[in-house]
Design a protein around this motif. Structure first.
Motif: not given
Length: 118
Positions: A92-109
């Protein structure tokens, strides 16, 4: 080349941690989720100081074997980190839904995987 790929992976994770403060990630973690918001922010932020001291020491100030081992495990972490966010996506508190947030999750991987391949 591998050193640059690792540095990009590491820098992207640091960027993600900055975004994690904006997205109030402490509200997801057991323990910090029980704290009042301001205290949760402070604890989450302050805990990153020793974390980054240790990581910088491991990556840049130890012997070559320890550096290589630490970088290997960090690259694996960057990949697994994608899975951790996927598992938390319905919290319910997950807020990583913006394009920037997604980029900063996927790109390091992605860069972590590239580092392991090179």
């Amino acid at each position: 080349m591998a050193d640059w790929i690792f540095l990009i992976c590491y820098a992207l994770i640091i960027g993600h941690e900055l975004d994690a403060i904006k997205q109030k990630e402490w509200r997801i973690f057991p323990g910090t989720n029980l704290l009042p918001d301001q205290l949760g922010f402070q604890v989450f932020t302050v805990l990153h100081v020793p974390l980054f001291v240790v990581l910088n020491w491991l990556f840049f100030l130890t012997n070559a074997q320890m550096m290589a081992t630490a970088k290997f495990w960090f690259a694996l972490f960057a990949i697994a980190h994608i899975g951790a966010h996927w598992l938390c996506r319905n919290h319910k508190e997950y807020r990583f839904n913006t394009p920037l947030s997604q980029f900063l999750i996927w790109a390091p991987g992605v860069f972590g995987a590239l580092y392991l391949v090179i």
